[in-house]
Design a protein around this motif. Structure first.
Motif, PDB file in Angstrom:
ATOM      1  N   SER A   1     -14.209 -12.158 -27.651  1.00 28.00           N
ATOM      2  CA  SER A   1     -12.867 -12.720 -27.630  1.00 28.00           C
ATOM      3  C   SER A   1     -12.070 -11.864 -26.667  1.00 28.00           C
TER       4      SER A   1
ATOM      5  N   HIS B   1     -11.717 -21.710 -24.958  1.00 31.34           N
ATOM      6  CA  HIS B   1     -12.515 -20.570 -25.426  1.00 31.34           C
ATOM      7  C   HIS B   1     -13.748 -20.359 -24.555  1.00 31.34           C
TER       8      HIS B   1
ATOM      9  N   ARG C   1      -7.474 -20.753 -32.981  1.00 32.03           N
ATOM     10  CA  ARG C   1      -6.191 -20.604 -32.317  1.00 32.03           C
ATOM     11  C   ARG C   1      -5.494 -19.297 -32.657  1.00 32.03           C
TER      12      ARG C   1
ATOM     13  N   ALA D   1      -6.816 -14.763 -28.855  1.00 29.71           N
ATOM     14  CA  ALA D   1      -5.777 -15.780 -28.690  1.00 29.71           C
ATOM     15  C   ALA D   1      -4.396 -15.173 -28.880  1.00 29.71           C
TER      16      ALA D   1
ATOM     17  N   THR E   1      -3.463 -12.723 -25.988  1.00 27.53           N
ATOM     18  CA  THR E   1      -3.199 -13.495 -24.773  1.00 27.53           C
ATOM     19  C   THR E   1      -1.819 -14.117 -24.825  1.00 27.53           C
TER      20      THR E   1
ATOM     21  N   THR F   1       2.099 -20.358 -24.254  1.00 27.05           N
ATOM     22  CA  THR F   1       0.639 -20.440 -24.370  1.00 27.05           C
ATOM     23  C   THR F   1       0.253 -21.437 -25.445  1.00 27.05           C
TER      24      THR F   1
ATOM     25  N   ASN G   1      -2.881 -22.215 -27.622  1.00 20.26           N
ATOM     26  CA  ASN G   1      -4.209 -21.875 -28.130  1.00 20.26           C
ATOM     27  C   ASN G   1      -4.626 -22.956 -29.113  1.00 20.26           C
TER      28      ASN G   1
END
Length: 521
Positions: free
Chosen positions: A5, A283, A290, A295, A298, A309, A311
């Motif tokens: 991730s 992803h 999410r 996530a 970010t 953003t 997600n």
């Protein structure tokens, strides 16, 4: 392909609030050591090779135990205590990192101080006591914090993940510094005060101290930061205040992919007046959600730049419908690209989002699906690919098999494997024909010791495109970074817990500003 991730990420904006005039309450010094000793205590031990180790003593179990971060294993301790004097010892086995560790010192006035000996090499140490903080309290601290200088921090509750005898996250909170890339565990001294670890999952010797601040209504309004490398429990230098950045989270948004699959996502936005630039984040090959760590961090990073953003739970994962597939066959990549574009279409319905500034960002396997998505959408204006292959699926699989996907470094020769990939030719899905048609600005960020994606080979292929006229493409290779852009010596999965941080934020921030994606300061 192991898809970590990726802890590339993004955070928030808004001007910093004025620093408060109130001075945080000093950390109290206990007047007496509990008898017998209880709880966890953390300190530093010098090793014979000159390096240091972060050692935790745990007195809560039936017999005392010692842990060396980030190792999961615990060693039983022999304890002798006479008044304020204590001695501790434990012996290792053949494959353990030590033969014998001993401690002799005092336990009084709320501290454990003395000499620790690691295989005959002695050093002075001071253990400080840690406390356990509830998940409910920790969750209150999640968010983005901005200093007057513009430097921004992300605070996220640590997820639980361990593998091959190592912990990959701390026990309470994880802090990411978007200015210098530090990614560190936080260690609780009380419910609101934490010391900052020196590496991702290594605490002592600590880098600083954080205290979260509340307003009159009890809401978290910011944090105080002390740079205290020499005496972590005092304040030899002035503190700095970082105001909490307000944000809007719309959780549980839903939309349909082209085949009718329902996807559920989370939209994170600045509270400032829009419309905002935005990224949709597909992803990698993992069963991503999410709200996983990658996530969240970010979204935090983009928030720090004034960018929204989206997600979402990958199809077949979390609250999203459909069937999850890990494989990178062409049919699955097309489905995943369609899911990403469904997120773009959803953002077009939101008045807070600038329809002319919507992009895609993703890592690893997303490096294959993003070119498909951009080629098939009229509304993607830019894209960022983290550790994604500019190579076919066959070539990437050959590379991952050669490197054992970062599990070991035996017999690795980058020149040798690159020559082999050149001679193989493309097989399976090949992203290059899609990339050759794209006119949008695109950025690739790679780690030079990535053991999952063939970076040297991918860089060569991308450079051919750039030399052929694709000046809308840019890339940067960070020589000492792994597949997740963690700073590591060899790019091995087992080195990640010892990493001091990430290598991507400076170039990414510059690229966002260059392409008019960040909010204006």
């Amino acid at each position: 392909m192991r898809i970590l991730s990726l802890t590339f990420v993004l955070l928030c904006l808004l001007t910093a609030c004025t620093s408060p005039t109130a001075i945080p309450t000093p950390i109290p010094s206990p007047t007496a050591t509990p008898q017998p000793l209880t709880g966890e205590w953390i300190g530093t031990a010098a090793k014979p090779d000159g390096s240091t180790a972060s050692v935790i003593l745990n007195f809560d179990d039936t017999s005392p135990e010692l842990t060396i971060e980030p190792l999961i294993r615990k060693w039983k301790l022999a304890l002798k205590q006479e008044g304020g004097r204590i001695s501790l010892s434990t012996e290792g086995r053949t494959l353990d990192p030590f033969k014998k560790i001993e401690f002799s010192g005092t336990a009084e006035n709320g501290s454990i101080t003395g000499n620790i000996t690691w295989d005959g090499h002695a050093s002075q140490t001071h253990f400080i006591q840690l406390v356990s903080v509830t998940e409910e309290i920790l969750a209150e601290y999640e968010g983005v914090y901005r200093f007057d200088s513009g430097r921004a921090l992300s605070i996220i509750v640590s997820p639980e993940f361990s593998s091959s005898g190592l912990e990959y996250f701390g026990r309470s909170l994880m802090m990411t510094d978007f200015e210098n890339g530090d990614l560190r565990s936080l260690y609780a001294l009380d419910d609101s005060t934490f010391v900052v670890g020196v590496q991702r999952v290594v605490g002592a010797p600590f880098d600083g101290r954080i205290q979260f601040m509340k307003d009159e209504q009890g809401n978290i309004e910011g944090l105080m930061w002390w740079e205290t490398p020499n005496d972590i429990l005092s304040s030899p230098v002035p503190s700095e205040y970082a105001a909490r950045v307000p944000l809007v989270i719309d959780d549980g948004v839903s939309y349909l992919s082209v085949d009718g699959t329902k996807l559920v996502g989370r939209l994170t936005m600045p509270v400032s007046a829009g419309p905002h630039a935005a990224f949709v984040m597909p992803h990698g090959s993992e069963a991503g959600t999410r709200d996983n760590f990658g996530a969240k961090v970010t979204a935090h990073y983009f928030l720090s730049r004034g960018i929204a953003t989206l997600n979402y739970d990958k199809r077949g994962v979390g609250d999203s419908e459909g069937i999850y597939h890990e494989s990178a066959d062409a049919a699955n990549l097309r489905n995943l690209a369609a899911d990403a574009n469904a997120g773009v279409e959803y953002l077009l319905t939101r008045p807070e989002i600038d329809a002319q500034r919507i992009g895609l960002i993703g890592g690893s396997q997303a490096g294959w699906l993003i070119p498909i998505a951009v080629a098939e959408s009229e509304h993607v204006s830019f894209f960022v690919i983290i550790s994604g292959p500019v190579a076919s699926t066959l070539q990437e699989n050959i590379f991952s098999n050669y490197t054992n996907d970062g599990e070991s470094s035996e017999n690795y020769d980058d020149e040798e494997i690159t020559r082999k990939l050149r001679s193989l030719g493309f097989g399976g899905f090949n992203p290059i024909p899609y990339l050759a048609e794209l006119t949008q600005p695109g950025l690739w960020l790679w780690g030079g010791v990535d053991k999952s994606v063939p970076v040297t080979f991918s860089r060569e292929n991308l450079q051919v495109l750039i030399d052929g006229g694709k000046d809308n493409f840019e890339y940067q290779v960070f020589p000492s970074s792994d597949h997740g852009l963690n700073v590591t010596p060899n790019g091995l999965f087992s080195e990640m817990p010892y990493s001091p941080g990430l290598a991507l934020y400076g170039p990414l921030t510059e690229w966002l500003a260059k392409n008019n994606i960040s909010a204006k300061e």
